[in-house]
Design an enzyme around this catalytic site. Sequence first.
Site, PDB file in Angstrom:
ATOM      1  N   ARG A   1       0.864  14.371  13.545  1.00  0.00           N
ATOM      2  CA  ARG A   1       1.327  14.182  12.167  1.00  0.00           C
ATOM      3  C   ARG A   1       1.377  15.479  11.357  1.00  0.00           C
ATOM      4  O   ARG A   1       0.646  15.645  10.370  1.00  0.00           O
ATOM      5  CB  ARG A   1       0.489  13.114  11.466  1.00  0.00           C
ATOM      6  CG  ARG A   1       0.528  11.795  12.213  1.00  0.00           C
ATOM      7  CD  ARG A   1      -0.236  10.718  11.523  1.00  0.00           C
ATOM      8  NE  ARG A   1       0.454  10.182  10.367  1.00  0.00           N
ATOM      9  CZ  ARG A   1      -0.033   9.210   9.601  1.00  0.00           C
ATOM     10  NH1 ARG A   1      -1.188   8.679   9.878  1.00  0.00           N
ATOM     11  NH2 ARG A   1       0.642   8.778   8.566  1.00  0.00           N
ATOM     12  N   PRO A   2       2.239  16.409  11.747  1.00  0.00           N
ATOM     13  CA  PRO A   2       2.349  17.648  10.986  1.00  0.00           C
ATOM     14  C   PRO A   2       2.948  17.409   9.590  1.00  0.00           C
ATOM     15  O   PRO A   2       3.464  16.320   9.311  1.00  0.00           O
ATOM     16  CB  PRO A   2       3.300  18.503  11.830  1.00  0.00           C
ATOM     17  CG  PRO A   2       4.047  17.550  12.689  1.00  0.00           C
ATOM     18  CD  PRO A   2       3.174  16.348  12.882  1.00  0.00           C
ATOM     19  N   ILE A   3       2.880  18.423   8.735  1.00  0.00           N
ATOM     20  CA  ILE A   3       3.430  18.304   7.379  1.00  0.00           C
ATOM     21  C   ILE A   3       4.493  19.379   7.149  1.00  0.00           C
ATOM     22  O   ILE A   3       4.812  19.734   6.016  1.00  0.00           O
ATOM     23  CB  ILE A   3       2.308  18.427   6.314  1.00  0.00           C
ATOM     24  CG1 ILE A   3       1.347  19.551   6.720  1.00  0.00           C
ATOM     25  CG2 ILE A   3       1.581  17.111   6.112  1.00  0.00           C
ATOM     26  CD1 ILE A   3       0.358  19.928   5.667  1.00  0.00           C
ATOM     27  N   ASP A   4       5.050  19.879   8.256  1.00  0.00           N
ATOM     28  CA  ASP A   4       6.017  20.978   8.176  1.00  0.00           C
ATOM     29  C   ASP A   4       7.254  20.642   7.341  1.00  0.00           C
ATOM     30  O   ASP A   4       7.783  21.493   6.636  1.00  0.00           O
ATOM     31  CB  ASP A   4       6.435  21.415   9.594  1.00  0.00           C
ATOM     32  CG  ASP A   4       6.995  20.257  10.411  1.00  0.00           C
ATOM     33  OD1 ASP A   4       6.307  19.218  10.528  1.00  0.00           O
ATOM     34  OD2 ASP A   4       8.122  20.372  10.928  1.00  0.00           O
TER      35      ASP A   4
ATOM     36  N   LYS B   1       0.838  -1.217   0.000  1.00  0.00           N
ATOM     37  CA  LYS B   1       0.000   0.000   0.000  1.00  0.00           C
ATOM     38  C   LYS B   1       0.867   1.260   0.000  1.00  0.00           C
ATOM     39  O   LYS B   1       0.608   2.197  -0.752  1.00  0.00           O
ATOM     40  CB  LYS B   1      -0.900  -0.007   1.244  1.00  0.00           C
ATOM     41  CG  LYS B   1      -1.536   1.336   1.539  1.00  0.00           C
ATOM     42  CD  LYS B   1      -2.444   1.306   2.748  1.00  0.00           C
ATOM     43  CE  LYS B   1      -1.778   1.532   4.091  1.00  0.00           C
ATOM     44  NZ  LYS B   1      -1.344   2.902   4.378  1.00  0.00           N
TER      45      LYS B   1
ATOM     46  N   CYS C   1      -5.463  13.119  13.231  1.00  0.00           N
ATOM     47  CA  CYS C   1      -5.288  11.694  12.966  1.00  0.00           C
ATOM     48  C   CYS C   1      -5.253  10.966  14.301  1.00  0.00           C
ATOM     49  O   CYS C   1      -4.731  11.489  15.287  1.00  0.00           O
ATOM     50  CB  CYS C   1      -3.986  11.494  12.204  1.00  0.00           C
ATOM     51  SG  CYS C   1      -3.528   9.782  11.988  1.00  0.00           S
TER      52      CYS C   1
ATOM     53  N   VAL D   1       7.880   6.595  17.163  1.00  0.00           N
ATOM     54  CA  VAL D   1       7.555   7.277  15.902  1.00  0.00           C
ATOM     55  C   VAL D   1       6.330   8.175  16.063  1.00  0.00           C
ATOM     56  O   VAL D   1       6.363   9.345  15.670  1.00  0.00           O
ATOM     57  CB  VAL D   1       7.352   6.259  14.754  1.00  0.00           C
ATOM     58  CG1 VAL D   1       6.989   6.978  13.460  1.00  0.00           C
ATOM     59  CG2 VAL D   1       8.612   5.421  14.557  1.00  0.00           C
TER      60      VAL D   1
ATOM     61  N   ARG E   1      -4.441  10.935   4.841  1.00  0.00           N
ATOM     62  CA  ARG E   1      -3.354  11.909   4.851  1.00  0.00           C
ATOM     63  C   ARG E   1      -2.439  11.770   3.651  1.00  0.00           C
ATOM     64  O   ARG E   1      -1.899  12.745   3.155  1.00  0.00           O
ATOM     65  CB  ARG E   1      -2.494  11.740   6.093  1.00  0.00           C
ATOM     66  CG  ARG E   1      -3.212  11.677   7.374  1.00  0.00           C
ATOM     67  CD  ARG E   1      -2.241  11.509   8.494  1.00  0.00           C
ATOM     68  NE  ARG E   1      -1.272  12.595   8.501  1.00  0.00           N
ATOM     69  CZ  ARG E   1      -1.523  13.813   8.927  1.00  0.00           C
ATOM     70  NH1 ARG E   1      -2.687  14.109   9.427  1.00  0.00           N
ATOM     71  NH2 ARG E   1      -0.596  14.749   8.865  1.00  0.00           N
TER      72      ARG E   1
ATOM     73  N   ASP F   1       4.212   0.414  12.379  1.00  0.00           N
ATOM     74  CA  ASP F   1       2.998  -0.178  11.803  1.00  0.00           C
ATOM     75  C   ASP F   1       2.800  -1.643  12.207  1.00  0.00           C
ATOM     76  O   ASP F   1       1.737  -2.212  11.937  1.00  0.00           O
ATOM     77  CB  ASP F   1       3.014  -0.059  10.274  1.00  0.00           C
ATOM     78  CG  ASP F   1       2.829   1.380   9.833  1.00  0.00           C
ATOM     79  OD1 ASP F   1       2.154   2.135  10.546  1.00  0.00           O
ATOM     80  OD2 ASP F   1       3.382   1.757   8.785  1.00  0.00           O
TER      81      ASP F   1
HETATM   82  N1  EPU Z   1       6.562  14.303  10.987  1.00  0.00           N
HETATM   83  C1  EPU Z   1       6.745  15.625  11.287  1.00  0.00           C
HETATM   84  N2  EPU Z   1       6.664  16.528  10.265  1.00  0.00           N
HETATM   85  C2  EPU Z   1       6.415  16.160   8.975  1.00  0.00           C
HETATM   86  C3  EPU Z   1       6.249  14.805   8.683  1.00  0.00           C
HETATM   87  C4  EPU Z   1       6.325  13.889   9.715  1.00  0.00           C
HETATM   88  O1  EPU Z   1       6.970  15.989  12.441  1.00  0.00           O
HETATM   89  O2  EPU Z   1       6.348  17.051   8.093  1.00  0.00           O
HETATM   90  C5  EPU Z   1       6.636  13.302  12.074  1.00  0.00           C
HETATM   91  C6  EPU Z   1       5.317  12.537  12.247  1.00  0.00           C
HETATM   92  O3  EPU Z   1       4.397  13.251  13.053  1.00  0.00           O
HETATM   93  C7  EPU Z   1       5.773  11.243  12.864  1.00  0.00           C
HETATM   94  C8  EPU Z   1       7.155  11.020  12.203  1.00  0.00           C
HETATM   95  O4  EPU Z   1       7.557  12.301  11.716  1.00  0.00           O
HETATM   96  O5  EPU Z   1       5.927  11.389  14.239  1.00  0.00           O
HETATM   97  C9  EPU Z   1       7.177  10.039  11.046  1.00  0.00           C
HETATM   98  O6  EPU Z   1       6.097  10.329  10.172  1.00  0.00           O
HETATM   99  P1  EPU Z   1       6.151  10.057   8.618  1.00  0.00           P
HETATM  100  O7  EPU Z   1       6.060  11.355   7.904  1.00  0.00           O
HETATM  101  O8  EPU Z   1       7.292   9.159   8.277  1.00  0.00           O
HETATM  102  O9  EPU Z   1       4.782   9.277   8.402  1.00  0.00           O
HETATM  103  P2  EPU Z   1       3.920   9.334   7.081  1.00  0.00           P
HETATM  104  O10 EPU Z   1       4.795   9.514   5.933  1.00  0.00           O
HETATM  105  O11 EPU Z   1       2.791  10.264   7.274  1.00  0.00           O
HETATM  106  C10 EPU Z   1       4.077   6.784   6.574  1.00  0.00           C
HETATM  107  C11 EPU Z   1       3.134   5.650   6.375  1.00  0.00           C
HETATM  108  C12 EPU Z   1       2.492   5.278   7.704  1.00  0.00           C
HETATM  109  C13 EPU Z   1       3.606   4.902   8.688  1.00  0.00           C
HETATM  110  C14 EPU Z   1       4.609   6.061   8.817  1.00  0.00           C
HETATM  111  C15 EPU Z   1       5.798   5.730   9.684  1.00  0.00           C
HETATM  112  C16 EPU Z   1       2.381   5.991   4.104  1.00  0.00           C
HETATM  113  C17 EPU Z   1       1.268   6.298   3.197  1.00  0.00           C
HETATM  114  N3  EPU Z   1       2.123   6.041   5.412  1.00  0.00           N
HETATM  115  O12 EPU Z   1       3.308   7.871   7.080  1.00  0.00           O
HETATM  116  O13 EPU Z   1       1.680   4.139   7.455  1.00  0.00           O
HETATM  117  O14 EPU Z   1       3.060   4.636   9.953  1.00  0.00           O
HETATM  118  O15 EPU Z   1       5.105   6.420   7.504  1.00  0.00           O
HETATM  119  O16 EPU Z   1       6.503   4.663   9.175  1.00  0.00           O
HETATM  120  O17 EPU Z   1       3.472   5.689   3.666  1.00  0.00           O
HETATM  121  C18 EPU Z   1      -0.104   2.658   7.731  1.00  0.00           C
HETATM  122  O18 EPU Z   1       0.254   2.100   6.685  1.00  0.00           O
HETATM  123  O19 EPU Z   1      -1.012   2.176   8.469  1.00  0.00           O
HETATM  124  C19 EPU Z   1       0.524   3.936   8.124  1.00  0.00           C
HETATM  125  C20 EPU Z   1       0.009   4.723   9.068  1.00  0.00           C
END
Ligand code: EPU
Length: 421
Positions: free
Chosen positions: A124-127, A22, A119, A330, A95, A308
Amino acid sequence: MDFFNVTGRTPLNGQIEVFAAKNAILPMIAASILCKNDSVVLHNIPDILDVRVMIKVVERLGAEIIFDNDNNKLSINASNLKSVEAPYELVSKMRASFMVLGPLLAKYGEAKVSQPGGCAIGARPIDQHIRGFAKLGAVVTDEHGYIVARSRGKLIGGDIYFDRPSHTGTENIIMSAVLAKGETKIINAAQDPEIVDFANMLNLMGAKVSGTGTSTVTIEGVESLHGVDYTPIGDRLEAGTYLFGVMSTGGTIKVNGIKPEFLKVPILKISEMGGDFKMGKDWIRLKAPKSTKSVNIVTDPYPGFPTDLQPMVMASLCTAEGVGVIWERVFENRFIHVMEFNRLGANIRISGDRATIIGNQKLEGTTIMCSDIRAGAGLLIAAMVSNGNSKLKRVYHIDRGYQRLDERFNSLGAKIQRLSE
Ligand code: EPU
């Protein structure tokens, strides 16, 4: 709304083949936006809700989609879009749809994508994504809950440092940089196998991405990308779900279509718990021990133990011998399922970001509720080792990430009935 009626205490035995991952498919669908004039065709695609949402997002932008779900084949022609706006009602459902921002910005010089919103598993910010786009020369503003990014002409390559590795952040920045002028480097990038696979696909489309799978990813901008026919890697999280399933219920299973190296740390931990493995290039056979030993788990970005799979290992630890501690590093709020485990008779205490699981508990079936995809999978496993019947509610969370997990576990010997209320 569907729920599962689970009759517990049946061992799992047999073979199963995983679908494509996925978390590789979602960025691949977004990447179809980058094509100059033809399609991205993907194989072994599970019919899951998250894939359906991502399809809807690109469809709303103007893409033409054919999803042959009988044959798990997905064709997307997103080469000629009529909109660069992804609305709240879709992005808030998942997201990962925020990942259309990178390719829209790269190809059209502008994008307007809703902020994903809250969430269950954390803020889960996008900064990091936004800082990255700005570093490549985009002007990024927040307008009434939408992130609007614009660039005058092409984006310009640059060096981007992530404060912490972000999986979708790495993919979003790669997509914004593939058509930029010059070279971009992402330092402290996420290293997950899905990102490597995603870059492999982009490179077949004409991109120049190197270093994925390490902490520094380099992207050399190119003029344009073309379509591709591609089969993504197998889903390590689906495979891991079956492995912790059999560690909990007992039995022997073979999981096909998955490279063992993608599950190195979970395999080491399961071995410590007493699991007996045989492995080939793309299969894993696991025989569960008579009695499972507790272990400690620290979740971390790849190659660490995947967050996960945290609810699934927790399910195994509830009935294992001894005490196990899970340190969730995480996501800050990924223990919501613990209350539901305890309703089944588990003995889990939380202190901050650590959960202590006192093993050797006899779980008893009851009504429990899913809060996210993986919590749902973990609770399903816990219900499968509980005495009597459990009613698992809100299984649409499970359906977001797994194609018919009930039927798949049933094919291995579980007793799960899908019912509606
Ligand atoms: N984070 C920030 N700022 C950002 C982005 C992330 O602070 O701009 C933090 C998040 O809040 C978190 C950490 O960094 O604490 C890691 O988050 P990441 O960005 O890696 O997560 P994601 O990309 O949103 C993907 C998977 C998730 C999985 C996480 C961690 C996809 C579509 N989703 O999410 O998968 O848990 O990486 O490995 O790839 C799932 O499949 O059920 C799922 C939630």
